[in-house]
Design a protein around this motif. Structure first.
Motif, PDB file in Angstrom:
ATOM      1  N   ALA A 246       0.816  -1.021   0.033  1.00  0.00           N
ATOM      2  CA  ALA A 246       0.046   0.039  -0.015  1.00  0.00           C
ATOM      3  C   ALA A 246       0.819   1.016  -0.096  1.00  0.00           C
ATOM      4  CB  ALA A 246      -0.848  -0.003   1.116  1.00  0.00           C
ATOM      5  N   SER A 247       0.260   2.352  -0.296  1.00  0.00           N
ATOM      6  CA  SER A 247       0.703   3.646  -0.042  1.00  0.00           C
ATOM      7  C   SER A 247       1.346   4.131   1.083  1.00  0.00           C
ATOM      8  CB  SER A 247      -0.168   4.635  -0.675  1.00  0.00           C
ATOM      9  OG  SER A 247       0.537   6.019  -0.568  1.00  0.00           O
ATOM     10  N   ARG A 248       2.415   4.589   1.183  1.00  0.00           N
ATOM     11  CA  ARG A 248       3.211   4.774   2.556  1.00  0.00           C
ATOM     12  C   ARG A 248       2.530   6.064   3.241  1.00  0.00           C
ATOM     13  NH1 ARG A 248       8.132   3.412   3.870  1.00  0.00           N
ATOM     14  NH2 ARG A 248       8.735   5.346   4.829  1.00  0.00           N
ATOM     15  N   GLY A 249       1.900   6.953   2.426  1.00  0.00           N
ATOM     16  CA  GLY A 249       1.202   8.251   2.776  1.00  0.00           C
ATOM     17  C   GLY A 249       2.107   8.733   3.805  1.00  0.00           C
ATOM     18  N   ASN A 250       1.513   9.410   4.778  1.00  0.00           N
ATOM     19  CA  ASN A 250       2.032  10.243   6.042  1.00  0.00           C
ATOM     20  C   ASN A 250       2.263   9.274   6.975  1.00  0.00           C
ATOM     21  OD1 ASN A 250       2.413  12.580   4.306  1.00  0.00           O
ATOM     22  ND2 ASN A 250       0.140  12.904   4.637  1.00  0.00           N
ATOM     23  N   ALA A 292      10.153   7.600   8.354  1.00  0.00           N
ATOM     24  CA  ALA A 292       9.385   8.798   7.619  1.00  0.00           C
ATOM     25  C   ALA A 292      10.338   9.226   6.315  1.00  0.00           C
ATOM     26  CB  ALA A 292       9.041   9.789   8.446  1.00  0.00           C
ATOM     27  N   ALA A 293      11.571   9.383   6.580  1.00  0.00           N
ATOM     28  CA  ALA A 293      12.328   9.914   5.511  1.00  0.00           C
ATOM     29  C   ALA A 293      12.776   9.016   4.496  1.00  0.00           C
ATOM     30  CB  ALA A 293      13.763  10.394   6.377  1.00  0.00           C
ATOM     31  N   LEU A 294      12.580   7.974   4.456  1.00  0.00           N
ATOM     32  CA  LEU A 294      12.894   6.711   3.255  1.00  0.00           C
ATOM     33  C   LEU A 294      12.236   7.481   1.863  1.00  0.00           C
ATOM     34  CD1 LEU A 294      11.975   3.491   4.977  1.00  0.00           C
ATOM     35  CD2 LEU A 294      14.342   4.254   4.189  1.00  0.00           C
ATOM     36  N   PRO A 295      13.405   7.285   0.967  1.00  0.00           N
ATOM     37  CA  PRO A 295      13.228   7.646  -0.245  1.00  0.00           C
ATOM     38  C   PRO A 295      12.143   6.833  -1.075  1.00  0.00           C
ATOM     39  CG  PRO A 295      15.104   6.321  -0.338  1.00  0.00           C
ATOM     40  CD  PRO A 295      14.824   6.733   1.148  1.00  0.00           C
ATOM     41  N   PRO A 296      11.614   7.573  -2.060  1.00  0.00           N
ATOM     42  CA  PRO A 296      10.212   7.105  -2.761  1.00  0.00           C
ATOM     43  C   PRO A 296      10.776   5.826  -3.770  1.00  0.00           C
ATOM     44  CG  PRO A 296      10.563   9.402  -3.423  1.00  0.00           C
ATOM     45  CD  PRO A 296      11.814   8.838  -2.585  1.00  0.00           C
ATOM     46  N   SER A 297      11.997   5.798  -4.026  1.00  0.00           N
ATOM     47  CA  SER A 297      12.291   4.515  -4.827  1.00  0.00           C
ATOM     48  C   SER A 297      12.644   3.283  -3.919  1.00  0.00           C
ATOM     49  CB  SER A 297      13.696   4.811  -5.570  1.00  0.00           C
ATOM     50  OG  SER A 297      14.308   3.846  -5.939  1.00  0.00           O
ATOM     51  N   ASP A 327       8.606  -1.362   4.577  1.00  0.00           N
ATOM     52  CA  ASP A 327       9.556  -0.318   4.132  1.00  0.00           C
ATOM     53  C   ASP A 327      10.247  -0.618   2.950  1.00  0.00           C
ATOM     54  OD1 ASP A 327       8.752   1.144   6.363  1.00  0.00           O
ATOM     55  OD2 ASP A 327      10.849   0.681   7.501  1.00  0.00           O
ATOM     56  N   LEU A 328      10.370  -1.747   2.617  1.00  0.00           N
ATOM     57  CA  LEU A 328      10.896  -2.088   1.238  1.00  0.00           C
ATOM     58  C   LEU A 328       9.754  -2.164   0.215  1.00  0.00           C
ATOM     59  CD1 LEU A 328      13.224  -5.176   2.293  1.00  0.00           C
ATOM     60  CD2 LEU A 328      13.968  -2.871   1.581  1.00  0.00           C
ATOM     61  N   PHE A 329       8.657  -2.374   0.523  1.00  0.00           N
ATOM     62  CA  PHE A 329       7.777  -2.820  -0.872  1.00  0.00           C
ATOM     63  C   PHE A 329       6.605  -1.550  -0.747  1.00  0.00           C
ATOM     64  CE2 PHE A 329       9.794  -6.774  -0.364  1.00  0.00           C
ATOM     65  CZ  PHE A 329      10.249  -7.266  -1.533  1.00  0.00           C
ATOM     66  N   GLU A 330       6.512  -0.894   0.212  1.00  0.00           N
ATOM     67  CA  GLU A 330       5.161   0.190   0.180  1.00  0.00           C
ATOM     68  C   GLU A 330       5.300   1.147  -1.127  1.00  0.00           C
ATOM     69  OE1 GLU A 330       3.609   0.894   4.648  1.00  0.00           O
ATOM     70  OE2 GLU A 330       5.442   1.779   3.985  1.00  0.00           O
TER      71      GLU A 330
END
Length: 332
Positions: A246-250, A292-297, A327-330
Motif C-alpha cells: 500500500a501507499s506509505r502516505g504520511n 518517515a524519511a525513506l526515499p520514494p524509490s 519499508d521495502l515494498f510500500e
C-alpha cells in the motif's frame, strides 16, 4: 463484595440508540456495580441518551437497593472519540474509571474481577483484558480480541513482568472498551493529544510512570458491526500483502509526531519517569524519523533499511520483519 475503591464508568455515545440499552443494562447489573456512569454524548441525533436514562431507571427498579448516579454531558458540536473520552473520564469522581463503548456487552463479573486486582495491588495504575468478538446480533465470531490482534505470548509476559512500556513502544495492545485505570492517571495524561487514540495514550503514559497489567480472559463482548468507529479484525494473508504494497502516505511522519508529543509530555513529568524510559523513547523517535524519511524509490531504500534492521530497532519498535518488508515494498 464491597470494594474499598469507588467505581465510575466513562461511557461515550454517538448515535448509539441501536445498542445502548443492552450495554447500559450490562453495566448496571454487574455483580459489583459502579457508583456512577458519566455519559458523554458527542452530538447525537437519535435519542440514545434518553434510551440510556430509561435503561438505568429500569435497572434501579428491578434491583432494590441498587444506587447508580447517571451524569450526562452533551456536546453541541462533536469532539470526536479521543476528546469525548477525555471529557467523560475527567468528569468521573470514582477512584477507578472503567472506559466503556456504547455498543458492547459486559460479562457480569467484569468490574468485580478488575476491581479485585486494584484492591490488592496499590502499584497498579491501569488494567485491560481480552474480549470476545461478536457481530451486531451478538453472534460469536469465533475469535477473541487478542487473536485478532495476533498478540504474542512474550508480549503478555512482558506486560505481566513490568515491561508494558517496551510492548507499547512496539504497538498498542490496549483497547479502551476493556480498560480500567486509577483516576490519578488523569493528572499526567490530560489533555489527551488529538493525534493519539485515548486508549493507547492512557496505556503508554501509565506504563511510563507506573504498573500496567492485563487479564488474559475475555471480560466483555466486543461488538463488530458496520458502524464501528474503531474495530478489531484479524488480517488475512492477502490483507497483509495489500498492506505491504500500500501507499506509505504520511503514516510514518504521523507516528514520529506522536512520539514527539509523548516525549514532550514525559519530559514534563520530571522525576516520575525513569531516564531509561526517556532513552528508549528517544531511540523510538530516531527509528520513526528514519522510516518517515525513506526515499520514494524502492531500490534506494534497500541499503538504508538493511542498515536500520541491523540496529535491532525494527524488533524493538515494531513487528520486526513485517516492518522491514513494508519499508521495502510500500508504494509512495
Amino acid at each position: 463484595m464491597n470494594p474499598a475503591l469507588s467505581i465510575s464508568v466513562a461511557l461515550c455515545t454517538y448515535n448509539g440508540a441501536r445498542f445502548i440499552e443492552e450495554q447500559v443494562r450490562s453495566i448496571c447489573l454487574q455483580t459489583v456495580p459502579p457508583a456512577e456512569i458519566v455519559l458523554s454524548d458527542d452530538a447525537s441525533a437519535d435519542g440514545c441518551v434518553e434510551l440510556a436514562r430509561k435503561a438505568v431507571e429500569a435497572c434501579l427498579q428491578e434491583r432494590p437497593g441498587l444506587s447508580i448516579t447517571l451524569k450526562v454531558l452533551r456536546n453541541a458540536a462533536s469532539l470526536r472519540v479521543t476528546k469525548n473520552f477525555e471529557q467523560a473520564a475527567s468528569a468521573c469522581s470514582g477512584d477507578l474509571i472503567a472506559l466503556c463503548d456504547q455498543d458492547d456487552v459486559w460479562y457480569p463479573d467484569r468490574l468485580a474481577r478488575m476491581v479485585a486486582e486494584f484492591d490488592k495491588r496499590p502499584e497498579l495504575l491501569l488494567l485491560h483484558s481480552d474480549a470476545r468478538l461478536v457481530d451486531g446480533q451478538r453472534k460469536d465470531l469465533g475469535q477473541s480480541l487478542f487473536h485478532a490482534l495476533e498478540v504474542q505470548r512474550f508480549e503478555l509476559e512482558w506486560i505481566h513482568t513490568g515491561r508494558a512500556f517496551d510492548v507499547f513502544l512496539r504497538r498498542n495492545l490496549v483497547t479502551g472498551a476493556t480498560t480500567m485505570f486509577r483516576r490519578t492517571l488523569l493528572a499526567p495524561a490530560v489533555p489527551f493529544p488529538k493525534e493519539w487514540v485515548h486508549d493507547e495514550w492512557l496505556a503508554i503514559v501509565a506504563s511510563a510512570i507506573g504498573r500496567v497489567d492485563v487479564i488474559e480472559d475475555a471480560l466483555i463482548e466486543y461488538r463488530q458491526h458496520e458502524n464501528n468507529q474503531i474495530g478489531a479484525r484479524r488480517d488475512s494473508f492477502l490483507g497483509k500483502v495489500r498492506k505491504a504494497l500500500a501507499s506509505r502516505g504520511n503514516t510514518h511522519a504521523e507516528r514520529a509526531f506522536k512520539a514527539e508529543l509523548l516525549l514532550t509530555r514525559l519530559l514534563a513529568l520530571g522525576d516520575r519517569v525513569e531516564p531509561d524510559t526517556i532513552r528508549k523513547l528517544r531511540d523510538k523517535l530516531v527509528h520513526q524519523r528514519f522510516r518517515a524519511a525513506l526515499p520514494p524509490s524502492r531500490v534506494a531504500r534497500c541499503l538504508p533499511v538493511l542498515r536500520e534492521a541491523l540496529t535491532g530497532r525494527y524488533n524493538k519498535f515494531g513487528r520486526g520483519a513485517r516492518g522491514v518488508v513494508r519499508d521495502l515494498f510500500e508504494s509512495v
